[in-house]
Design an enzyme around this catalytic site. Structure first.
Site, PDB file in Angstrom:
ATOM      1  CB  VAL A   1      -0.711   0.070   1.087  1.00  0.00           C
ATOM      2  CG1 VAL A   1      -1.980   1.251   1.268  1.00  0.00           C
ATOM      3  CG2 VAL A   1      -2.071  -1.104   0.702  1.00  0.00           C
TER       4      VAL A   1
ATOM      5  CB  THR B   1       1.674  -7.310   7.665  1.00  0.00           C
ATOM      6  OG1 THR B   1       2.707  -7.255   6.622  1.00  0.00           O
ATOM      7  CG2 THR B   1       1.740  -5.901   7.483  1.00  0.00           C
TER       8      THR B   1
ATOM      9  CE1 TYR C   1      -1.391  -7.186  10.513  1.00  0.00           C
ATOM     10  CE2 TYR C   1      -3.928  -8.584  10.235  1.00  0.00           C
ATOM     11  CZ  TYR C   1      -2.197  -7.413  10.005  1.00  0.00           C
ATOM     12  OH  TYR C   1      -2.772  -6.869   8.649  1.00  0.00           O
TER      13      TYR C   1
HETATM   14  N1  LIG Z   1      -1.821  -7.107   3.821  1.00  0.00           N
HETATM   15  C1  LIG Z   1      -2.852  -7.842   3.658  1.00  0.00           C
HETATM   16  O1  LIG Z   1      -3.219  -8.824   3.225  1.00  0.00           O
HETATM   17  C2  LIG Z   1      -3.655  -6.895   4.610  1.00  0.00           C
HETATM   18  C3  LIG Z   1      -5.248  -7.114   4.893  1.00  0.00           C
HETATM   19  C4  LIG Z   1      -5.069  -6.201   5.811  1.00  0.00           C
HETATM   20  C5  LIG Z   1      -4.977  -4.728   5.622  1.00  0.00           C
HETATM   21  N2  LIG Z   1      -3.641  -5.115   5.929  1.00  0.00           N
HETATM   22  C6  LIG Z   1      -3.308  -3.675   6.495  1.00  0.00           C
HETATM   23  O2  LIG Z   1      -2.771  -2.762   5.141  1.00  0.00           O
HETATM   24  C7  LIG Z   1      -1.919  -2.076   5.608  1.00  0.00           C
HETATM   25  C8  LIG Z   1      -1.158  -2.076   5.166  1.00  0.00           C
HETATM   26  O3  LIG Z   1      -0.578  -3.213   4.265  1.00  0.00           O
HETATM   27  P1  LIG Z   1       0.731  -4.304   3.046  1.00  0.00           P
HETATM   28  O4  LIG Z   1       0.342  -5.118   2.812  1.00  0.00           O
HETATM   29  O5  LIG Z   1       1.033  -2.749   2.548  1.00  0.00           O
HETATM   30  O6  LIG Z   1       1.870  -4.141   4.407  1.00  0.00           O
HETATM   31  P2  LIG Z   1       3.384  -5.070   3.562  1.00  0.00           P
HETATM   32  O7  LIG Z   1       2.844  -5.098   2.119  1.00  0.00           O
HETATM   33  O8  LIG Z   1       4.474  -5.886   4.612  1.00  0.00           O
HETATM   34  O9  LIG Z   1       4.755  -3.499   4.561  1.00  0.00           O
HETATM   35  C9  LIG Z   1       4.856  -3.264   5.249  1.00  0.00           C
HETATM   36  C10 LIG Z   1       5.415  -2.463   5.657  1.00  0.00           C
HETATM   37  O10 LIG Z   1       5.782  -2.006   6.593  1.00  0.00           O
HETATM   38  C11 LIG Z   1       6.748  -1.554   6.578  1.00  0.00           C
HETATM   39  N3  LIG Z   1       7.564  -2.082   8.323  1.00  0.00           N
HETATM   40  C12 LIG Z   1       7.420  -3.630   9.100  1.00  0.00           C
HETATM   41  N4  LIG Z   1       8.327  -3.201  10.692  1.00  0.00           N
HETATM   42  C13 LIG Z   1       8.208  -1.659  10.459  1.00  0.00           C
HETATM   43  C14 LIG Z   1       8.910  -0.756  11.693  1.00  0.00           C
HETATM   44  N5  LIG Z   1       9.269  -1.954  12.665  1.00  0.00           N
HETATM   45  N6  LIG Z   1       9.814   0.350  11.081  1.00  0.00           N
HETATM   46  C15 LIG Z   1       8.623   0.449   9.761  1.00  0.00           C
HETATM   47  N7  LIG Z   1       8.621   0.367   9.281  1.00  0.00           N
HETATM   48  C16 LIG Z   1       8.027  -0.753   8.997  1.00  0.00           C
HETATM   49  C17 LIG Z   1       7.857  -2.776   6.145  1.00  0.00           C
HETATM   50  O11 LIG Z   1       9.561  -2.556   5.828  1.00  0.00           O
HETATM   51  P3  LIG Z   1      10.168  -3.267   5.219  1.00  0.00           P
HETATM   52  O12 LIG Z   1      10.033  -3.316   3.714  1.00  0.00           O
HETATM   53  O13 LIG Z   1      11.561  -2.458   5.619  1.00  0.00           O
HETATM   54  O14 LIG Z   1       9.752  -3.988   6.254  1.00  0.00           O
HETATM   55  C18 LIG Z   1       6.587  -2.562   5.041  1.00  0.00           C
HETATM   56  O15 LIG Z   1       7.269  -0.998   4.191  1.00  0.00           O
HETATM   57  C19 LIG Z   1      -1.359  -2.532   7.267  1.00  0.00           C
HETATM   58  O16 LIG Z   1      -1.644  -1.979   7.695  1.00  0.00           O
HETATM   59  C20 LIG Z   1      -2.094  -4.205   7.525  1.00  0.00           C
HETATM   60  O17 LIG Z   1      -2.312  -4.413   8.255  1.00  0.00           O
HETATM   61  C21 LIG Z   1      -3.190  -5.405   5.749  1.00  0.00           C
END
Ligand SMILES: NC(=O)c1ccc[n+]([C@@H]2O[C@H](COP(=O)([O-])OP(=O)(O)OC[C@H]3O[C@@H](n4cnc5c(N)ncnc54)[C@H](OP(=O)(O)O)[C@@H]3O)[C@@H](O)[C@H]2O)c1
Length: 297
Positions: free
Chosen positions: A12, A66, A129
């Site tokens: 995202v 995540t 989570y």
């Molecule tokens: N993925 C899903 O299916 C899903 C479903 C429902 C809701 N969501 C929510 O939607 C949002 C976006 O999810 P997404 O799928 O885009 O997530 P994602 O692809 O897993 O990316 C997570 C991001 O968070 C960063 N991050 C992780 N730990 C961190 C830390 N300690 N400090 C700073 N940055 C950190 C990661 O950086 P690195 O690359 O350095 O690890 C990455 O840029 C999140 O709030 C998630 O909970 C996701």
């Protein structure tokens, strides 16, 4: 408008980085806390330092822990990033008079319903989570800075780690794939999440705090319609024409695919509030999938 954006290596965040550029100056912050202009969400001091230094008007926080299964054995870290950091961001935003956009998940619900959950339904997360994400929502709400919390679900895109890319990869390596058919939800394209976020923000331009004081809060943001993971996989292979070794896609029950974290069997979210408040219509999940696959050509 100065926008501090986290998580730009994520699904995202990567899309937001491009979409938000039309709305203001986007300052993307990674997680290497030893770098002077980066912040690790697990380290409160680095969060405070960076926000005080940048003094943004808006903080957009798609960064999160995540790894749903891994969180079962890393609760402290997941809670620091998902549960505690959002509250610290909100406190700093409040001091600056800035607003926050934060993302949360369908996994705050227990899956016992058989109609889409609304924002007023009681959360009851079934895994670590989900518990940590719910704690993050509550921390932001408790601080009271102008905010939007956007709960989404089953996020996929053409980058990062997600179900779509896993299926495409497995289909090139295997003849048979078994996928659970008894968990129901709405696959949501990361690009759409970024677009909807930008459309909401464009309605607020010039008057962000008043706009969010009036219309801020918790919203469900997912594609419309629903399917199972098996249904999602089936649609992927119907719309993708790349070469594969896959011969058989088989539906299985969750018991046949045990995972450390329990998932809700039903996690569809009702998006009427988003439509009624901002006039934004959520496209159907399968149409989005088709567009996502075609966007790569
Ligand atoms: N993925 C899903 O299916 C899903 C479903 C429902 C809701 N969501 C929510 O939607 C949002 C976006 O999810 P997404 O799928 O885009 O997530 P994602 O692809 O897993 O990316 C997570 C991001 O968070 C960063 N991050 C992780 N730990 C961190 C830390 N300690 N400090 C700073 N940055 C950190 C990661 O950086 P690195 O690359 O350095 O690890 C990455 O840029 C999140 O709030 C998630 O909970 C996701």
């Amino acid at each position: 408008m100065k926008i501090l954006l986290t998580g730009t290596t994520g699904q995202v965040g990567w899309e937001l980085q491009r979409t938000l550029m039309t709305l203001g100056e986007v300052i993307s912050i990674g997680r290497n806390a030893s770098h002077p202009m980066q912040m690790d969400l697990a380290q409160p001091d680095s969060i405070r330092r960076i926000i005080r230094e940048i003094k943004p008007d808006l903080i957009v926080n798609p960064a999160a822990y995540t790894a749903v299964d891994k969180a079962e054995s890393e609760e402290e870290l997941a809670m620091a990033i998902n549960g505690i950091a959002p509250g610290i961001i909100a406190e700093e935003a409040l001091k600056l008079g800035a607003a926050i956009i934060h993302y949360s998940t369908d996994y705050v619900f227990d899956g016992e319903s058989n109609i889409p959950y609304t924002e007023s339904n009681e959360p009851n997360p079934q895994n670590i989570y989900g518990k940590t994400k719910l704690a993050g929502e509550q921390a932001i709400q408790a601080v009271g800075a102008p905010h939007l919390i956007l709960r989404t679900s089953w996020v996929y895109g053409l980058r990062g780690k997600n179900f779509l890319l896993t299926m495409l990869k497995l289909a090139r390596e295997r003849e048979e794939i078994r996928v659970v058919d008894d968990q129901i939800g709405a696959p949501t394209w990361s690009w759409m999440i970024a677009q909807i976020t930008a459309q909401i923000l464009s309605q607020a331009l010039g008057n962000m705090s008043d706009f969010l004081a009036d219309k801020g809060g918790l919203y469900h943001l997912t594609a419309s319609g629903y399917t199972s993971w098996y249904g999602f996989a089936k649609a992927i292979f119907e719309h993708d024409d790349s070469e594969r070794t896959l011969q058989r896609l088989l539906p299985i029950m969750s018991e046949q695919y045990p995972t450390p974290a329990k998932r809700p069997s039903y996690s569809c979210l009702n998006t009427e509030k988003l439509y009624n408040t901002f006039g934004l219509f959520m496209s159907e999940w399968e149409r989005c999938l088709e567009l996502a696959l075609n966007s790569n050509k």
